[in-house]
Design a protein around this motif. Structure first.
Motif, PDB file in Angstrom:
ATOM      1  N   UNK A   6       0.827  -1.202   0.000  1.00 17.95           N
ATOM      2  CA  UNK A   6       0.000   0.000   0.000  1.00 17.95           C
ATOM      3  C   UNK A   6       0.866   1.259   0.000  1.00 17.95           C
ATOM      4  N   UNK A   7       2.109   1.097   0.406  1.00 21.53           N
ATOM      5  CA  UNK A   7       3.045   2.228   0.425  1.00 21.53           C
ATOM      6  C   UNK A   7       3.481   2.643  -0.975  1.00 21.53           C
ATOM      7  N   UNK A   8       3.290   1.773  -1.951  1.00 21.17           N
ATOM      8  CA  UNK A   8       3.852   1.985  -3.285  1.00 21.17           C
ATOM      9  C   UNK A   8       2.885   2.764  -4.167  1.00 21.17           C
ATOM     10  N   UNK A   9       3.405   3.817  -4.809  1.00 21.12           N
ATOM     11  CA  UNK A   9       2.651   4.499  -5.861  1.00 21.12           C
ATOM     12  C   UNK A   9       3.498   4.495  -7.116  1.00 21.12           C
ATOM     13  N   UNK A  10       4.346   5.484  -7.293  1.00 17.37           N
ATOM     14  CA  UNK A  10       5.250   5.493  -8.436  1.00 17.37           C
ATOM     15  C   UNK A  10       6.367   4.476  -8.233  1.00 17.37           C
ATOM     16  N   UNK A  11       6.881   3.966  -9.344  1.00 19.64           N
ATOM     17  CA  UNK A  11       8.016   3.050  -9.293  1.00 19.64           C
ATOM     18  C   UNK A  11       8.951   3.359 -10.445  1.00 19.64           C
ATOM     19  N   UNK A  12      10.185   2.896 -10.309  1.00 19.89           N
ATOM     20  CA  UNK A  12      11.140   3.175 -11.367  1.00 19.89           C
ATOM     21  C   UNK A  12      12.250   2.152 -11.434  1.00 19.89           C
ATOM     22  N   UNK A  13      12.993   2.231 -12.518  1.00 16.25           N
ATOM     23  CA  UNK A  13      14.196   1.431 -12.728  1.00 16.25           C
ATOM     24  C   UNK A  13      15.389   2.367 -12.820  1.00 16.25           C
ATOM     25  N   UNK A  14      16.421   2.044 -12.071  1.00 16.51           N
ATOM     26  CA  UNK A  14      17.697   2.740 -12.121  1.00 16.51           C
ATOM     27  C   UNK A  14      18.749   1.754 -12.609  1.00 16.51           C
ATOM     28  N   UNK A  15      19.881   2.299 -13.044  1.00 15.23           N
ATOM     29  CA  UNK A  15      21.007   1.439 -13.364  1.00 15.23           C
ATOM     30  C   UNK A  15      22.303   2.112 -12.946  1.00 15.23           C
ATOM     31  N   UNK A  16      23.274   1.260 -12.650  1.00 19.74           N
ATOM     32  CA  UNK A  16      24.584   1.742 -12.236  1.00 19.74           C
ATOM     33  C   UNK A  16      25.651   0.902 -12.899  1.00 19.74           C
ATOM     34  N   UNK A  17      26.442   1.565 -13.733  1.00 15.79           N
ATOM     35  CA  UNK A  17      27.576   0.913 -14.379  1.00 15.79           C
ATOM     36  C   UNK A  17      28.801   1.081 -13.493  1.00 15.79           C
ATOM     37  N   UNK A  18      29.811   0.234 -13.644  1.00  9.65           N
ATOM     38  CA  UNK A  18      31.018   0.328 -12.808  1.00  9.65           C
ATOM     39  C   UNK A  18      31.653   1.712 -12.895  1.00  9.65           C
ATOM     40  N   UNK A  19      31.919   2.296 -11.733  1.00 12.21           N
ATOM     41  CA  UNK A  19      32.565   3.592 -11.670  1.00 12.21           C
ATOM     42  C   UNK A  19      31.664   4.766 -11.984  1.00 12.21           C
ATOM     43  N   UNK A  20      30.379   4.513 -12.152  1.00 13.92           N
ATOM     44  CA  UNK A  20      29.452   5.593 -12.491  1.00 13.92           C
ATOM     45  C   UNK A  20      28.360   5.704 -11.432  1.00 13.92           C
ATOM     46  N   UNK A  21      27.639   6.822 -11.483  1.00 14.18           N
ATOM     47  CA  UNK A  21      26.545   7.034 -10.554  1.00 14.18           C
ATOM     48  C   UNK A  21      25.320   6.212 -10.966  1.00 14.18           C
ATOM     49  N   UNK A  22      24.436   6.017 -10.002  1.00 16.95           N
ATOM     50  CA  UNK A  22      23.186   5.339 -10.277  1.00 16.95           C
ATOM     51  C   UNK A  22      22.229   6.334 -10.935  1.00 16.95           C
ATOM     52  N   UNK A  23      21.733   6.000 -12.102  1.00 16.24           N
ATOM     53  CA  UNK A  23      20.894   6.914 -12.881  1.00 16.24           C
ATOM     54  C   UNK A  23      19.508   6.334 -13.102  1.00 16.24           C
ATOM     55  N   UNK A  24      18.535   7.222 -13.161  1.00 14.86           N
ATOM     56  CA  UNK A  24      17.166   6.809 -13.465  1.00 14.86           C
ATOM     57  C   UNK A  24      17.056   6.455 -14.949  1.00 14.86           C
ATOM     58  N   UNK A  25      16.485   5.299 -15.206  1.00 13.73           N
ATOM     59  CA  UNK A  25      16.299   4.824 -16.576  1.00 13.73           C
ATOM     60  C   UNK A  25      14.865   5.063 -17.027  1.00 13.73           C
TER      61      UNK A  25
END
Length: 117
Positions: free
Chosen positions: A29-48
């Motif tokens: 019930x806590x969930x509304x929006x959801x998303x996928x992120x990705x993180x490549x080696x040596x890089x920041x985690x970015x929203x996909x």
């Protein structure tokens, strides 16, 4: 508490496809929006990609036209269909559910996607 578990990652050749899934359990019930992120080696985690509770979607420019985020009417599971994969898509992909309602930010453990050239 909400638990998010990703699956569907793996090794694929460039031009191939994968479908990631994110299964939510617990206080969904806590969930509304959801998303996928990705993180490549040596890089920041970015929203996909992200999907709002009303079904509206967002995509990073780098994946527009290739990736599709979706979920069923019960908001669970969350999917990411990835087509025309490129080596630069290689990363650990994380499912995310920010929850202002429950004052929390939920993350899965991540699933590795590797695209070979």
């Amino acid at each position: 508490q909400v638990q998010l578990v990703e699956s569907g990652g793996g090794l694929v050749q460039a031009g191939g496809s994968l479908r990631l899934s994110c299964a939510a359990s617990g206080d969904t019930i806590c969930i509304s929006a959801m998303g996928w992120y990705r993180q490549a080696p040596g890089k920041e985690r970015d929203l996909v990609a992200a999907i709002a509770s009303n079904g509206s979607t967002y995509y990073a420019d780098s994946v527009k036209g290739r990736f599709t985020i979706s979920r069923d009417n019960a908001k669970n599971p969350l999917y990411l269909q990835m087509n025309s994969l490129k080596p630069e898509d290689t990363a650990v992909y994380y499912c995310n559910a920010p929850s202002p309602l429950c004052d929390s930010d939920y993350w899965g453990q991540g699933t590795q996607v590797t695209v070979s050239s």
